[in-house]
Design a protein around this motif. Sequence first.
Motif, PDB file in Angstrom:
ATOM      1  N   ARG A   1       0.832  -1.199   0.000  1.00  0.00           N
ATOM      2  CA  ARG A   1       0.000   0.000   0.000  1.00  0.00           C
ATOM      3  C   ARG A   1       0.868   1.251   0.000  1.00  0.00           C
ATOM      4  N   ASN A   2       1.910   1.248   0.840  1.00  0.00           N
ATOM      5  CA  ASN A   2       2.815   2.392   0.876  1.00  0.00           C
ATOM      6  C   ASN A   2       3.548   2.569  -0.450  1.00  0.00           C
ATOM      7  N   LEU A   3       3.876   1.436  -1.077  1.00  0.00           N
ATOM      8  CA  LEU A   3       4.528   1.501  -2.392  1.00  0.00           C
ATOM      9  C   LEU A   3       3.630   2.189  -3.406  1.00  0.00           C
ATOM     10  N   ALA A   4       2.360   1.788  -3.415  1.00  0.00           N
ATOM     11  CA  ALA A   4       1.415   2.377  -4.372  1.00  0.00           C
ATOM     12  C   ALA A   4       1.268   3.878  -4.141  1.00  0.00           C
ATOM     13  N   LEU A   5       1.177   4.265  -2.873  1.00  0.00           N
ATOM     14  CA  LEU A   5       1.055   5.694  -2.563  1.00  0.00           C
ATOM     15  C   LEU A   5       2.321   6.455  -2.917  1.00  0.00           C
ATOM     16  N   SER A   6       3.469   5.827  -2.703  1.00  0.00           N
ATOM     17  CA  SER A   6       4.739   6.477  -3.027  1.00  0.00           C
ATOM     18  C   SER A   6       4.905   6.659  -4.527  1.00  0.00           C
ATOM     19  N   ILE A   7       4.469   5.651  -5.299  1.00  0.00           N
ATOM     20  CA  ILE A   7       4.593   5.715  -6.753  1.00  0.00           C
ATOM     21  C   ILE A   7       3.728   6.839  -7.322  1.00  0.00           C
ATOM     22  N   ALA A   8       2.565   7.056  -6.705  1.00  0.00           N
ATOM     23  CA  ALA A   8       1.602   8.016  -7.255  1.00  0.00           C
ATOM     24  C   ALA A   8       1.892   9.455  -6.855  1.00  0.00           C
ATOM     25  N   THR A   9       3.008   9.705  -6.212  1.00  0.00           N
ATOM     26  CA  THR A   9       3.313  11.059  -5.775  1.00  0.00           C
ATOM     27  C   THR A   9       3.838  11.904  -6.930  1.00  0.00           C
ATOM     28  N   ASN A  10       3.818  13.231  -6.740  1.00  0.00           N
ATOM     29  CA  ASN A  10       4.367  14.158  -7.722  1.00  0.00           C
ATOM     30  C   ASN A  10       5.868  13.919  -7.870  1.00  0.00           C
ATOM     31  N   PRO A  11       6.409  13.817  -9.092  1.00  0.00           N
ATOM     32  CA  PRO A  11       7.832  13.506  -9.261  1.00  0.00           C
ATOM     33  C   PRO A  11       8.757  14.554  -8.638  1.00  0.00           C
ATOM     34  N   VAL A  12       8.377  15.826  -8.745  1.00  0.00           N
ATOM     35  CA  VAL A  12       9.202  16.868  -8.128  1.00  0.00           C
ATOM     36  C   VAL A  12       9.169  16.729  -6.610  1.00  0.00           C
ATOM     37  N   GLN A  13       7.987  16.453  -6.076  1.00  0.00           N
ATOM     38  CA  GLN A  13       7.856  16.244  -4.639  1.00  0.00           C
ATOM     39  C   GLN A  13       8.648  15.021  -4.192  1.00  0.00           C
ATOM     40  N   ALA A  14       8.662  13.984  -5.034  1.00  0.00           N
ATOM     41  CA  ALA A  14       9.430  12.776  -4.708  1.00  0.00           C
ATOM     42  C   ALA A  14      10.917  13.107  -4.573  1.00  0.00           C
ATOM     43  N   LEU A  15      11.429  13.950  -5.459  1.00  0.00           N
ATOM     44  CA  LEU A  15      12.832  14.351  -5.378  1.00  0.00           C
ATOM     45  C   LEU A  15      13.097  15.196  -4.144  1.00  0.00           C
ATOM     46  N   LEU A  16      12.196  16.139  -3.861  1.00  0.00           N
ATOM     47  CA  LEU A  16      12.389  17.036  -2.723  1.00  0.00           C
ATOM     48  C   LEU A  16      12.321  16.290  -1.391  1.00  0.00           C
ATOM     49  N   GLU A  17      11.455  15.277  -1.325  1.00  0.00           N
ATOM     50  CA  GLU A  17      11.257  14.543  -0.079  1.00  0.00           C
ATOM     51  C   GLU A  17      12.076  13.253  -0.013  1.00  0.00           C
ATOM     52  N   ALA A  18      12.907  13.021  -1.035  1.00  0.00           N
ATOM     53  CA  ALA A  18      13.714  11.796  -1.103  1.00  0.00           C
ATOM     54  C   ALA A  18      12.839  10.550  -1.020  1.00  0.00           C
TER      55      ALA A  18
END
Length: 409
Positions: free
Chosen positions: A133-150
């Motif tokens: 479930r966490n994987l699915a939520l992590s995948i669906a995040t904004n790519p820029v936000q993913a970079l900023l939040e590591a």
Amino acid sequence: MDLAGQETGNPVLNFIKNGSLVLQIVIGLVAGIMLATIWPSAVSSISILGTLFINALKSIAPVLVFILIMAAISGHRKGTEIQIKPVLLLYVAGTFFSALVAVVASLMFPSVLNLQIESAQLTPPGNVLEVLRNLALSIATNPVQALLEANYIGILAWSIAFGMVLRHANNSTKVFISDFSDAVTAVVRMIIRLAPLGIFGLVATTIVESGAGELLRYAHLLLVLLGSMLFVALVVNPVIVFIKLRRNPYPLVFQCLRESGITAFFTRSSAANIPVNMALCEKLGLDRETYSVSIPLGATINMAGAAVTITVLTLAAVNTLNISVDFPTIVLLSIVSTVAACGASGVAGGSLLLIPMACSLFGISNDVAIQVVGVGFVIGVLQDSTETALNSSTDVLFTAAATLPKEQS
């Protein structure tokens, strides 16, 4: 010669800029121990060196993961998978089984690290369903936000997506991506050149705050790492080769370790060892059309040693934080370690920067995971050399296993 490798008239500066990183790390390690032992009150003034080094790694790691994986996928040539499909299958299988070996070794001989942890930083998943479930939520995040939040799972997903789409881009776009990847790698090289100073500060601070006994935990961790890699080299890889060739694999295994692994151990670079591997393939009488592609490709994606490093250090963090793991999560970790290893940077210590991606499976924050990366640099003198030796020698071994006829004696 590039700026980083430019010679100067000062021999001290030349050694700092172009000298052996291994030797410099050893000097930093010894100096940190001596300072903490002889003059502990001075450690507080140099502890910032370790903090700056860790912060620099934490800042560049998300960008490195994103661009390396995207560049590797976008630059993949159409039709290559047909030409060297058996070699690629062996590369992936070898890396995956190496990760599994590392899991077993870590569970049999658990390591404990000294990490600075805040309760808010730790949100361990309860079971594999929560992990998914966490994987699915992590995948669906904004790519820029993913970079900023590591958010490394999000970074991995988006880098694969962009890489797949950019495979159809024009050549100039691919060249730009490749150049950008080289630029990020160059920045990482510059940061890693500062590792001796960072380790000097980290080791001195660790000894003053936790005592000299903390180094024994590093010794235990190093033994688990090196033992896992030796098991892969002398047991797992021979089994894979035997299944493929149906004959005694050890003459070929030992030849690859002797003529490729030893050189790679001292150069600590799979890319730098490519000419050695090409010459060994020619000596073995392998098909030139195959090894001219598989050897350079293997230097990038065949990373059994990196999979061991990522898995062992991740599980050391998991054990330190008392996070329970079940079998499905272990398999998932092995898969993530395999994918992460395939995107490992070609610079010394590059695999360490992918540890936060694997740690994120267990809800371990980037701040904690980067501390584990710092531990990896402390033991990296032997860890990275052995890892490179395993990675590079396996390139030739699996190329030979995939192309030599079974009946050849």
